[in-house]
Structure formats: C-alpha cells, structure tokens
Write an enzyme that holds these catalytic residues in place. Structure first.
Site, PDB file in Angstrom:
ATOM      1  N   CYS A   1      50.473  36.377  60.580  1.00 56.83           N
ATOM      2  CA  CYS A   1      49.523  36.337  61.691  1.00 56.83           C
ATOM      3  C   CYS A   1      48.568  35.159  61.532  1.00 56.83           C
ATOM      4  O   CYS A   1      48.342  34.660  60.430  1.00 56.83           O
ATOM      5  CB  CYS A   1      48.761  37.660  61.714  1.00 56.83           C
ATOM      6  SG  CYS A   1      47.494  37.790  62.999  1.00 56.83           S
TER       7      CYS A   1
ATOM      8  N   SER B   1      45.435  35.232  61.586  1.00 58.66           N
ATOM      9  CA  SER B   1      44.308  35.577  60.714  1.00 58.66           C
ATOM     10  C   SER B   1      44.612  35.229  59.259  1.00 58.66           C
ATOM     11  O   SER B   1      43.730  34.787  58.520  1.00 58.66           O
ATOM     12  CB  SER B   1      43.978  37.065  60.842  1.00 58.66           C
ATOM     13  OG  SER B   1      43.553  37.366  62.152  1.00 58.66           O
TER      14      SER B   1
ATOM     15  N   HIS C   1      44.137  31.567  59.006  1.00 61.03           N
ATOM     16  CA  HIS C   1      42.712  31.224  58.980  1.00 61.03           C
ATOM     17  C   HIS C   1      42.157  31.269  57.556  1.00 61.03           C
ATOM     18  O   HIS C   1      41.303  30.467  57.184  1.00 61.03           O
ATOM     19  CB  HIS C   1      41.917  32.186  59.870  1.00 61.03           C
ATOM     20  CG  HIS C   1      42.077  31.931  61.339  1.00 61.03           C
ATOM     21  ND1 HIS C   1      42.210  30.674  61.869  1.00 61.03           N
ATOM     22  CD2 HIS C   1      42.096  32.789  62.391  1.00 61.03           C
ATOM     23  CE1 HIS C   1      42.321  30.750  63.186  1.00 61.03           C
ATOM     24  NE2 HIS C   1      42.265  32.022  63.527  1.00 61.03           N
TER      25      HIS C   1
ATOM     26  N   HIS D   1      48.282  41.298  56.367  1.00 62.54           N
ATOM     27  CA  HIS D   1      47.603  42.511  56.840  1.00 62.54           C
ATOM     28  C   HIS D   1      48.422  43.259  57.886  1.00 62.54           C
ATOM     29  O   HIS D   1      48.057  44.354  58.282  1.00 62.54           O
ATOM     30  CB  HIS D   1      46.231  42.167  57.424  1.00 62.54           C
ATOM     31  CG  HIS D   1      46.313  41.307  58.651  1.00 62.54           C
ATOM     32  ND1 HIS D   1      46.649  39.968  58.603  1.00 62.54           N
ATOM     33  CD2 HIS D   1      46.116  41.591  59.960  1.00 62.54           C
ATOM     34  CE1 HIS D   1      46.652  39.472  59.828  1.00 62.54           C
ATOM     35  NE2 HIS D   1      46.344  40.437  60.669  1.00 62.54           N
TER      36      HIS D   1
ATOM     37  N   CYS E   1      49.256  44.973  63.888  1.00 58.09           N
ATOM     38  CA  CYS E   1      48.192  44.047  64.289  1.00 58.09           C
ATOM     39  C   CYS E   1      48.467  43.462  65.669  1.00 58.09           C
ATOM     40  O   CYS E   1      47.771  43.767  66.616  1.00 58.09           O
ATOM     41  CB  CYS E   1      48.009  42.931  63.264  1.00 58.09           C
ATOM     42  SG  CYS E   1      46.685  41.786  63.716  1.00 58.09           S
TER      43      CYS E   1
END
Length: 366
Positions: free
Chosen positions: A38, A40, A43, A59, A166
């Site tokens: 993902c 995230s 990031h 995650h 997610c």
C-alpha cells in the site's frame, strides 16, 4: 523467520532473519499468507511518515491463526483472519463515542511502532524491531492485538481477503460511512490508484449516477471505467476544475474524494464541489503539509471538507460484509491485483511499481 524490514531511512527494505516472541494476554500469533503493498507503506520508506526504525512494514494482510494468548475468545487456531490495523481499545473517549477508527490508544501505539502495551514482539538478536501499525504483515508470522484480527469465511482466497484489510475498506468505507453518498448524486474521485478504484466502486454501489475519475496517468482510466467511472479527466492535460464544472452543468459535484495525499489535489477536491458539497480527504499527506482554500467560500457556498481514516469503519462488521459482497460478485477484488510476488523478496520491486503510479495493487504471497 523472515520479515521485510526498513532498517534505516534512505535504504532499501531488506529481508532479515528475525525472532518473534509469543503472544501475550489478548494477543494473537498469525501466519501471514498474503499481504498487499500500500502507499502508506511506501510513505514510511520515503520518510513521509516518520516512524521509528528498524521496522517490519506491511499493514494490509490475511492469514491463519497459529496461536492465541490468554483471554482471546473470538478466534482459535486454524481460523482464517484479516488483520485490522486500528485495533481499538474500546475504552478511550473516541471508542466510547462510537468512533473506533479514532481510537487514541491505537493511534499512540502506531506512532511508537509498538503493540498496545508499548512493547514489540520482533527482534533481531538483541535489537528491538518495531512493527508498522501493530500489524507488520511483510513477515512470515506476526503477533497482533486480539482486536487486530477479524475472523473471515474460509472460502475467500487470501490475496483478495488481504485487500479488504485496507484498500477496499478504506475506499468503500469513505463513500458509505464518511460521505454517505446518496443515489442519483455526482462524484469526483481524484486519484485512481488502488484505494481510488475502491472509492469509485463504492460510489457505484451507492447509486451515484455520474462518477468522474481524475488522474494524470492515462493508463489508469480504462481500469477506472471498469470499476464504475462514467467520465475521466486527465489532470496532466486539462484544468481539473474547469473539466469537472463542464461535466456538471457548471455546478460542481455533490461529493469529491481526494485519494492521493497532496496539498494541490486536496485543494482541487474542495474546488470541484458545488454548493453544499462534501469533500472527503482519504489520501495521507506528510504531517507537515498544509492546504489553502478560499475562506469566503465556506459560509457563502456551504461546502464541507473532512477526512476519512480507515473508511470510518467498524472492521468486525465491515470486513466480513465486504467479503460477502465479493463472493456474491458485487465487489471487485480480483481486478485490483496488478501483480503477485511469490516471496517477500519482491517487496522493493513492488514499491518501485507503486511509486511509478501505473498499478493498482501488488500482492506478496508468503
């Protein structure tokens, strides 16, 4: 066991031999079968989300319960589960208000890179290894809080189940739970990546009649239309605000969703709204980024700009519901998987493809 670890900022993620402690009270040991890659996670690698390192990333994941700690009653060994990266405490101010997505205890633990008790379960020799969002799904096994596992039906493939942890929940949830999009409405979705595609299909499920997908990568538009977009706007070639106004008889849309996390696109998501419109920011921007909007337009046009974290969801209810929709062929998950890697070794290639912006989701099967 092996895990994909960001040892330090400025480095590639490396596959490390790590040790994992047994689950404590109200914790669960999970054998990870599939994990989605993902934005995230990216990031963190790019230091846009400054979290403690070294850290086991990932995650979005699904797997099989291997062991349960004392006090765990809702799952047992052998159960199939999706991981929930906001394992609410049920006791804080926001949990008691019914906003489990805003759990203070879960947010604090995620910032520290620990589980809810403030400690970690991953180690490399004597070195403590943190885990992303109390999950750490880029690993062969992980230990998570009891509320961090949601039992699911066993006939769902693990890769598709992982995506609900997610991307699908965040996107569809932003439409259904945060915006509460109404039938017959108009919607603009800025960012047609993995989560944006789920916003698009959420808007279609909600009955929106005009769904405008905005992106700067032309290759994404065919997929956006497959997921339910009725119109597309290439932000690299056209003025986004003018194009959306033209598609809505000059009024602007009823709902907009920003799914990138950049100040200029967040401002766009506000400016494409019509009077009384609701804009929802789903994209995660770096913590030091600010957004500028016209102050007079807030009272004079009655617009609202809000955020949506994890689709403002109740994972214990929403994750099984989304998987039921998938099994009934009403929710697209197969089409979200652009590439599958059959080991953790593919994680850096998956990050490179994600950064290039031309895929929806990569899956690591473990």
């Amino acid at each position: 066991m092996k895990a994909a670890v960001l040892m330090d900022y400025g480095q590639k993620v490396s596959i490390e031999d790590v040790q994992l402690k047994s689950p404590k009270k109200e914790e669960v040991l999970v054998k990870i079968k599939a994990a989605g890659v993902c934005h995230s996670d990216l990031h963190v690698v790019q230091a846009d989300l400054p979290l403690p390192v070294p850290m086991v990333l990932g995650h979005e994941g699904a797997g099989i319960v291997e062991e349960i700690g004392e006090g765990v009653t809702h799952v047992k060994k052998g159960d199939h589960v999706v991981l929930n990266w906001v394992p609410h405490c049920g006791k804080c101010y926001y949990c008691l208000k019914g906003r489990k997505d805003m759990c203070e205890h879960a947010q604090r633990s995620a910032e520290y890179g620990t589980l809810l008790d403030g400690t970690t379960r991953f180690y490399k020799g004597e070195q403590e290894i943190y885990q992303f969002s109390m999950t750490g799904t880029f690993s062969e096994y992980t230990v998570v809080p009891a509320n961090g596992v949601i039992p699911i039906r066993k006939d769902v493939p693990f890769p598709q189940a992982a995506l609900v942890g997610c991307g699908a929940l965040t996107g569809v949830g932003a439409v259904v739970n945060t915006a509460k999009v109404t039938p017959g409405s108009t919607v603009a979705v800025i960012g047609a990546g993995g989560v944006g595609l789920n916003v698009i299909q959420g808007a279609k499920l909600a009955g929106a009649v005009k769904i405008i997908a905005v992106d700067v990568v032309e290759e994404k538009f065919a997929m956006a239309k497959h997921f339910g977009a009725t119109h597309t706007v290439n932000g690299a070639e056209d003025d986004v605000i003018d194009a959306v106004l033209e598609l809505t008889e000059g009024r602007g849309v009823d709902y907009s969703f920003e799914v990138i996390g950049r100040p200029e696109t967040i401002a766009q998501s506000y400016n494409v709204l019509g009077k009384c419109g609701l804009g929802v920011v789903v994209g995660v921007a770096p913590p030091n980024v600010n957004v500028s909007i016209n102050a007079f337009s807030l009272p004079s046009q009655g617009k609202t700009l809000t955020g949506s974290w994890y689709g403002q969801s109740n994972p214990a209810i929403d994750i099984p519901m989304l998987l039921d929709l998938y099994m009934a062929e009403k929710l697209k998950l197969n089409e979200l998987i652009s590439k599958t890697y059959y080991s953790l070794e593919g994680v850096n290639d998956a990050f490179d493809n994600l950064a290039a912006g031309k895929i929806a989701r990569s899956i690591l099967t473990i």
